[in-house]
Scaffold this active site. Sequence first.
Site, PDB file in Angstrom:
ATOM      1  N   ILE A   1       0.866  -1.172   0.000  1.00 43.03           N
ATOM      2  CA  ILE A   1       0.000   0.000   0.000  1.00 43.03           C
ATOM      3  C   ILE A   1       0.905   1.225   0.000  1.00 43.03           C
ATOM      4  O   ILE A   1       1.831   1.330   0.811  1.00 43.03           O
ATOM      5  CB  ILE A   1      -0.922   0.024   1.224  1.00 43.03           C
ATOM      6  CG1 ILE A   1      -1.801  -1.230   1.248  1.00 43.03           C
ATOM      7  CG2 ILE A   1      -1.785   1.284   1.214  1.00 43.03           C
ATOM      8  CD1 ILE A   1      -2.720  -1.399   0.051  1.00 43.03           C
ATOM      9  N   LYS A   2       0.644   2.151  -0.908  1.00 43.31           N
ATOM     10  CA  LYS A   2       1.480   3.350  -1.032  1.00 43.31           C
ATOM     11  C   LYS A   2       0.911   4.480  -0.173  1.00 43.31           C
ATOM     12  O   LYS A   2      -0.270   4.819  -0.269  1.00 43.31           O
ATOM     13  CB  LYS A   2       1.566   3.807  -2.494  1.00 43.31           C
ATOM     14  CG  LYS A   2       2.289   2.815  -3.387  1.00 43.31           C
ATOM     15  CD  LYS A   2       2.344   3.283  -4.823  1.00 43.31           C
ATOM     16  CE  LYS A   2       3.403   4.313  -5.057  1.00 43.31           C
ATOM     17  NZ  LYS A   2       3.564   4.613  -6.502  1.00 43.31           N
ATOM     18  N   ILE A   3       1.778   5.048   0.649  1.00 43.45           N
ATOM     19  CA  ILE A   3       1.431   6.190   1.502  1.00 43.45           C
ATOM     20  C   ILE A   3       2.480   7.269   1.267  1.00 43.45           C
ATOM     21  O   ILE A   3       3.685   6.973   1.273  1.00 43.45           O
ATOM     22  CB  ILE A   3       1.413   5.795   2.991  1.00 43.45           C
ATOM     23  CG1 ILE A   3       0.308   4.771   3.260  1.00 43.45           C
ATOM     24  CG2 ILE A   3       1.231   7.020   3.877  1.00 43.45           C
ATOM     25  CD1 ILE A   3       0.259   4.276   4.698  1.00 43.45           C
TER      26      ILE A   3
END
Length: 358
Positions: free
Chosen positions: A138-140
């Site tokens: 998941i990209k944050i």
Amino acid sequence: MNATRILRDVGQSIWLDNITRDLLLNGTLKRYIDELSVTGLTSNPSIFNQAIKHSSAYDTSIRSCLSKGKSGEAIFFDLALEDLTQAADLFRPAYDRTNGIDGWVSLEVSPLLAYDTASTIAAAKELYQQAQRPNLFIKIPGNKEGVPAIEEAIFAGIPINVTLLFSREQYLAAAEAYLRGIERRIEAGLNPDVMSVASLFISRWDVAIANKVPKELQNKLGIAIANRTYKAVCELLGSARWLRIYNAGARPQRLLWASTGVKDPDASDILYVTKLAAPFTINTLPEKTLSAWAEHGQLNGVTMPTDGGDSDQVLQQFAEAGIDIDALAVQLQEEGAKKFADSWQDLMKVITSKCTTV
């Protein structure tokens, strides 16, 4: 020898900076895996915006979503996860072969949440649960609001690709967040083996100052930033604090080179591949750059220096030319977040439009 294997042999992973349903359906992604040593991929709102806008391959899925009463973001994440879970399955052999070091795909939380820590954490948990794939990041974003979200997501056991990093200082803040999340898991008696990569954007530096510095400094700033950051990575990963978490079963956070397509038509089309070859890193290549490297890439045995090379001297030259590196890093991160948000808004319009025509 295929040039892509040269990078693999020096210890660098090649990931594709793209995902479309057509790449999956026509076998192109599988060919990249089999023939060009591609072992992962990344996505972002801009990539999906172009993919969905310019292809009819999503129409059947959109109709299915509409029949279930879904709209807007819900439709997008269904489409994205359908693509990315298929891609994750193609990369699963690489994931298994490397014990989880390689073989990853990435999905970004809504960029509209970039300044909302609590909502980012909630979205990361929901998307990872929905994907049901161990090899999905998941990209944050690694901005001020994203840093605590990174820590909480890692503590929750969610693999994270930290995006929108532009400087050594921004990288160090993201690495600290990852480390705190792992340390908290160790203290709580949880398994500390939660993977993460930190994505440093390169070419946008050179685009930003293209008309503001002498010709001899063109296309050198991004590489200097990369060298300075790589030195910090090598020092950090060998520090006593990090060695302690390895001893408890944790993994080091890998550095990923993002935005490595060359924008200057007068520069080498493989500039950011040649100059960023380094062990235990990832280079995410657009398809055009991947093809160019496969055709005429050469290293001649040269990889990035672990001591930063001449980055301090080069950055001093930029300072003398009037470039405020620290201020520009903040500006680029803010602009990057805005570009993704703008692409997201456009993407929602594309989906709305397709909903009325499919």
